[in-house]
Design a protein around this motif. Structure first.
Motif, PDB file in Angstrom:
ATOM      1  N   LYS A   1       8.473   4.364  -4.960  1.00  0.00           N
ATOM      2  CA  LYS A   1       9.493   4.135  -3.945  1.00  0.00           C
ATOM      3  C   LYS A   1      10.817   4.759  -4.354  1.00  0.00           C
ATOM      4  CE  LYS A   1      11.387   0.091  -3.892  1.00  0.00           C
ATOM      5  NZ  LYS A   1      12.773   0.445  -4.342  1.00  0.00           N
TER       6      LYS A   1
ATOM      7  N   ASN B   1       0.513   6.120   5.913  1.00  0.00           N
ATOM      8  CA  ASN B   1       1.709   6.940   5.719  1.00  0.00           C
ATOM      9  C   ASN B   1       1.664   8.101   6.693  1.00  0.00           C
ATOM     10  OD1 ASN B   1      -0.457   8.150   4.443  1.00  0.00           O
ATOM     11  ND2 ASN B   1       0.633   8.656   2.578  1.00  0.00           N
TER      12      ASN B   1
ATOM     13  N   TYR C   1       8.064  -4.888   2.309  1.00  0.00           N
ATOM     14  CA  TYR C   1       7.132  -4.050   3.075  1.00  0.00           C
ATOM     15  C   TYR C   1       6.486  -4.753   4.270  1.00  0.00           C
ATOM     16  CZ  TYR C   1       7.523  -1.330  -1.233  1.00  0.00           C
ATOM     17  OH  TYR C   1       8.009  -0.645  -2.313  1.00  0.00           O
TER      18      TYR C   1
ATOM     19  N   ASN D   1       1.830   6.136  -2.488  1.00  0.00           N
ATOM     20  CA  ASN D   1       2.325   5.264  -3.561  1.00  0.00           C
ATOM     21  C   ASN D   1       1.216   4.838  -4.514  1.00  0.00           C
ATOM     22  OD1 ASN D   1       1.000   3.530  -1.833  1.00  0.00           O
ATOM     23  ND2 ASN D   1       2.679   2.057  -1.636  1.00  0.00           N
TER      24      ASN D   1
ATOM     25  N   GLU E   1      -1.338   5.667   0.884  1.00  0.00           N
ATOM     26  CA  GLU E   1      -0.661   4.376   0.728  1.00  0.00           C
ATOM     27  C   GLU E   1      -1.664   3.317   0.300  1.00  0.00           C
ATOM     28  OE1 GLU E   1       0.019   0.388   2.173  1.00  0.00           O
ATOM     29  OE2 GLU E   1      -1.331   1.820   3.147  1.00  0.00           O
TER      30      GLU E   1
ATOM     31  N   TRP F   1       4.319   3.205   5.069  1.00  0.00           N
ATOM     32  CA  TRP F   1       5.041   3.059   3.809  1.00  0.00           C
ATOM     33  C   TRP F   1       6.378   3.793   3.861  1.00  0.00           C
ATOM     34  CZ3 TRP F   1       5.673   6.550  -0.616  1.00  0.00           C
ATOM     35  CH2 TRP F   1       6.238   5.906  -1.716  1.00  0.00           C
TER      36      TRP F   1
END
Length: 326
Positions: free
Chosen positions: A242, A158, A253, A164, A170, A196
């Motif tokens: 998200k 990221n 992704y 996330n 990430e 991400w």
């Protein structure tokens, strides 16, 4: 025109399955091998998932290699259920693990990467869709591997500290931060990263997703099935990190990294940065720091994707589910 040679390294969950099908649908690409790593689920499930995808697409001649079962450092890894405990939505019947086991190559994934890159120097594009453990081990066993690659495409990391899994990291990078660090320090080939935040900012509509999986093909029916009960594909507002950061929408992704490798014109903006993965700190571990002023005095920079031609990307996704091909 000669075909692009590609190795896909994956922790095959639902988004990896979509990305693999995108690669298989590209007439300009020859997938030399698919190497497997722990991540969305354990590595044995990952191998089975890849073989399922290849079976649906009638491409079972592509060899599948079992790789790393855990990160370089530390003990067991806590797998996430983002795509179900088996990585493909927990809706498929097993069919017996023996059915799939006999289809997996006996050579280790790391050895396969080293061998194939050495057999095709300067020709192979390596696409990494999961934790980077296999890649880190490959460069430690054969430090010449990066200079023999054509390029490297990574989905992971990221660029803004929006995580996330943890507040700042990430999934793919936090599952094995040491490997992410090694890869971004030692792979000095042209490197392209779909972070991400990039994937979430270039999301597609749920209306498009419905169109995508409603095609009358085996691949589309497979994708519709594996997403049917997965909470990550819920339309409920505010589901997951998200939606909290970027709002609702369909984000395939891993497919962004594969699409960028297949056709570089799908990425309409990218920026070159020196980068480094943070290994310490309760909140910062696994975060990919951007260093535009190169205060780290690194000789190598990577291309960080910023924006995407969504019309072209959407067309590639539609074509990816029009399988199997004659």
């Amino acid at each position: 025109m000669s075909q692009k040679l590609m190795i896909i390294d994956t922790d095959c969950g639902i988004d990896d399955a979509q990305a693999i099908m995108l690669a298989l649908s590209a007439p300009s690409v020859k997938v030399l091998a698919i190497t497997c790593c722990f991540g969305n689920t354990d590595v044995d499930n990952v191998c089975q998932n890849v073989l399922r995808v290849l079976s649906v697409c009638q491409r079972t001649q592509i060899p599948v290699f079992r790789g790393s079962a855990g990160p370089l450092v530390g003990g067991g890894t806590q797998f996430k259920d983002h795509f179900g405990t088996d990585g493909l939505g927990d809706v498929l019947e097993d069919g017996g693990s023996d059915k799939w086991e006999k289809e997996i190559q006996t050579e280790h994934a790391v050895n396969a990467i080293i061998r194939l890159v050495n057999e095709h120097p300067g020709q192979v594009s390596l696409v990494a869709l999961g934790p980077l453990t296999n890649l880190a081990l490959a460069v430690k066993l054969d430090p010449s591997i990066p200079q023999k690659l054509k390029d490297l495409h990574i989905m992971g990391g990221n660029m803004e500290g929006k995580g996330n899994v943890t507040p700042c990291a990430e999934f793919n990078f936090i599952m094995d931060p040491e490997s992410a660090y090694i890869v971004l320090e030692e792979y000095l080939c042209p490197t392209h990263i779909a972070t991400w935040e990039f994937t979430c900012r270039n999301k597609l509509s749920w209306e498009f997703f419905d169109k995508l999986v409603s095609q009358d093909t085996a691949a589309a029916r497979f994708m519709k099935t594996i997403t049917s009960k997965c909470w990550a594909f819920s339309r409920e507002p505010g589901i997951g990190m998200k939606d909290a950061f970027f709002g609702p929408g369909f984000v395939p992704y891993d497919a962004y990294a594969v699409a960028a490798c297949v056709d570089s014109s799908v990425i309409t903006e990218k920026t070159e940065y020196a980068v480094r993965v943070e290994l310490h700190g309760t909140l910062g571990r696994g975060f990919m720091a951007l260093d535009p002023a190169n205060k780290l005095k690194k000789s190598h920079r990577v291309f960080v994707m910023k924006s995407c031609d969504l019309s072209k990307f959407s067309s590639m996704l539609i074509a990816s589910l029009q399988q199997p091909f004659e």
